[in-house]
Design a protein around this motif. Structure first.
Motif, PDB file in Angstrom:
ATOM      1  N   MET A   1       1.088   6.234  -4.088  1.00  0.00           N
ATOM      2  CA  MET A   1       2.285   7.063  -4.101  1.00  0.00           C
ATOM      3  C   MET A   1       3.427   6.376  -3.361  1.00  0.00           C
ATOM      4  O   MET A   1       4.577   6.387  -3.812  1.00  0.00           O
ATOM      5  CB  MET A   1       1.968   8.407  -3.434  1.00  0.00           C
ATOM      6  CG  MET A   1       2.853   9.555  -3.853  1.00  0.00           C
ATOM      7  SD  MET A   1       2.422  10.221  -5.480  1.00  0.00           S
ATOM      8  CE  MET A   1       3.490   9.276  -6.574  1.00  0.00           C
TER       9      MET A   1
ATOM     10  N   HIS B   1       6.936   5.452  -5.082  1.00  0.00           N
ATOM     11  CA  HIS B   1       8.210   5.937  -4.538  1.00  0.00           C
ATOM     12  C   HIS B   1       9.112   4.783  -4.117  1.00  0.00           C
ATOM     13  O   HIS B   1      10.332   4.850  -4.268  1.00  0.00           O
ATOM     14  CB  HIS B   1       7.949   6.861  -3.352  1.00  0.00           C
ATOM     15  CG  HIS B   1       7.380   8.181  -3.737  1.00  0.00           C
ATOM     16  ND1 HIS B   1       6.609   8.946  -2.889  1.00  0.00           N
ATOM     17  CD2 HIS B   1       7.469   8.894  -4.896  1.00  0.00           C
ATOM     18  CE1 HIS B   1       6.247  10.060  -3.498  1.00  0.00           C
ATOM     19  NE2 HIS B   1       6.754  10.047  -4.715  1.00  0.00           N
TER      20      HIS B   1
ATOM     21  N   SER C   1      10.686   6.148   0.307  1.00  0.00           N
ATOM     22  CA  SER C   1       9.224   6.161   0.351  1.00  0.00           C
ATOM     23  C   SER C   1       8.718   6.479   1.751  1.00  0.00           C
ATOM     24  O   SER C   1       7.769   7.257   1.922  1.00  0.00           O
ATOM     25  CB  SER C   1       8.681   4.807  -0.116  1.00  0.00           C
ATOM     26  OG  SER C   1       7.281   4.814  -0.157  1.00  0.00           O
TER      27      SER C   1
ATOM     28  N   ALA D   1       9.264  10.215   2.451  1.00  0.00           N
ATOM     29  CA  ALA D   1       8.291  11.045   1.732  1.00  0.00           C
ATOM     30  C   ALA D   1       6.911  10.937   2.380  1.00  0.00           C
ATOM     31  O   ALA D   1       6.198  11.939   2.520  1.00  0.00           O
ATOM     32  CB  ALA D   1       8.225  10.616   0.265  1.00  0.00           C
TER      33      ALA D   1
ATOM     34  N   PRO E   1      11.931  11.570  -8.663  1.00  0.00           N
ATOM     35  CA  PRO E   1      11.651  12.760  -7.863  1.00  0.00           C
ATOM     36  C   PRO E   1      12.648  12.948  -6.734  1.00  0.00           C
ATOM     37  O   PRO E   1      13.216  11.988  -6.212  1.00  0.00           O
ATOM     38  CB  PRO E   1      10.244  12.491  -7.313  1.00  0.00           C
ATOM     39  CG  PRO E   1      10.139  10.998  -7.287  1.00  0.00           C
ATOM     40  CD  PRO E   1      10.897  10.536  -8.493  1.00  0.00           C
TER      41      PRO E   1
ATOM     42  N   ALA F   1       8.816  14.632  -3.512  1.00  0.00           N
ATOM     43  CA  ALA F   1       7.989  13.506  -3.100  1.00  0.00           C
ATOM     44  C   ALA F   1       7.266  13.812  -1.790  1.00  0.00           C
ATOM     45  O   ALA F   1       6.105  13.431  -1.602  1.00  0.00           O
ATOM     46  CB  ALA F   1       8.863  12.255  -2.940  1.00  0.00           C
TER      47      ALA F   1
ATOM     48  N   ARG G   1       4.380  16.095  -2.542  1.00  0.00           N
ATOM     49  CA  ARG G   1       3.337  15.354  -3.259  1.00  0.00           C
ATOM     50  C   ARG G   1       2.490  14.528  -2.303  1.00  0.00           C
ATOM     51  O   ARG G   1       1.257  14.535  -2.379  1.00  0.00           O
ATOM     52  CB  ARG G   1       4.006  14.457  -4.305  1.00  0.00           C
ATOM     53  CG  ARG G   1       3.067  13.801  -5.282  1.00  0.00           C
ATOM     54  CD  ARG G   1       3.839  12.967  -6.281  1.00  0.00           C
ATOM     55  NE  ARG G   1       4.745  13.785  -7.079  1.00  0.00           N
ATOM     56  CZ  ARG G   1       5.616  13.281  -7.950  1.00  0.00           C
ATOM     57  NH1 ARG G   1       5.704  11.971  -8.125  1.00  0.00           N
ATOM     58  NH2 ARG G   1       6.382  14.083  -8.650  1.00  0.00           N
ATOM     59  N   GLU G   2       3.143  13.814  -1.400  1.00  0.00           N
ATOM     60  CA  GLU G   2       2.413  13.015  -0.404  1.00  0.00           C
ATOM     61  C   GLU G   2       1.521  13.902   0.460  1.00  0.00           C
ATOM     62  O   GLU G   2       0.366  13.574   0.726  1.00  0.00           O
ATOM     63  CB  GLU G   2       3.404  12.260   0.488  1.00  0.00           C
ATOM     64  CG  GLU G   2       3.872  10.936  -0.075  1.00  0.00           C
ATOM     65  CD  GLU G   2       2.958   9.786   0.317  1.00  0.00           C
ATOM     66  OE1 GLU G   2       1.870  10.033   0.842  1.00  0.00           O
ATOM     67  OE2 GLU G   2       3.356   8.628   0.087  1.00  0.00           O
TER      68      GLU G   2
END
Length: 207
Positions: free
Chosen positions: A24, A28, A37, A40, A105, A110, A113-114
């Motif tokens: 992920m 990202h 990234s 997130a 996203p 994000a 999701r993480e």
């Protein structure tokens, strides 16, 4: 005090292991850059802190001892990964810049999701419960557990930076084929979900 000369390289190897959360961070990083990234992935770190605390309290033993509880958490995590991977696989290539922008996203999405990926994988707390005690001084249990937990979080942040940067470099070289990178990410999510679904409950003696 833990034996840092042994703990640090062994722990960092676990942090760098390629799994759904690191995938992920890679994705990202490719989509919106290293800073996005990292922001997130802070959700992952926020989830891991209470999981480490829970393992210190012995909940990791409960999870490994209960086949039902392990199975429920494992199934939820596996289905979520497979669902998210299928979504990535089914997303069509953007037709223009505006559509490409809409497909990327949001930070909130994000972040969620993480966090969901981190909390839905029962293996994480089992790693904390099985790996950490090997380096904990029982005469200073809480202080020692806090040290190894803090070091794990710091090394996890380093691993996130590594994968986010790798994703950004991949996006630079594959700018015109970013949708294929997304397809690979989706396939990876499905694969991790299937592997998690068929993973066995760790033996109780391993904790």
């Amino acid at each position: 005090m833990p034996d840092l000369l042994v703990f640090l390289p062994a722990c960092f190897a676990l942090n760098l292991a390629f799994g759904p959360n690191n995938l992920m961070a890679l994705t990202h990083g490719a989509q919106k850059g290293v800073g996005f990234s990292l922001a997130a992935a802070s959700a992952r770190l926020a989830v891991f802190v209470p999981m480490i605390a829970a393992s210190a309290l012995g909940l990791g033993m409960l999870l490994s001892a209960s086949a039902v509880l392990f199975g429920v958490i494992k199934t939820i995590g596996a289905l979520y990964l497979i669902w998210m991977g299928i979504r990535l696989l089914r997303t069509p290539p953007p037709r223009d810049a505006e559509e490409a922008r809409r497909q990327v996203p949001t930070l909130g999405g994000a972040f969620r999701r993480e966090g969901l990926i981190a909390v839905s994988n029962p293996k994480a707390i089992l790693i904390f419960a099985a790996f950490f005690p090997q380096f904990v001084d029982t005469s200073e249990y809480w202080q020692s557990y806090a040290i190894v937990g803090g070091l794990f979080i710091a090394l996890e942040a380093c691993a996130i930076l590594f994968y986010a940067t790798a994703g950004r470099f991949a996006a630079v070289f594959l700018a015109s084929r970013l949708h294929w990178f997304q397809r690979v990410s989706g396939g990876g999510m499905v694969l991790f979900g299937v592997l998690l679904f068929f993973s066995r409950q760790p033996a109780r003696s391993g904790i």
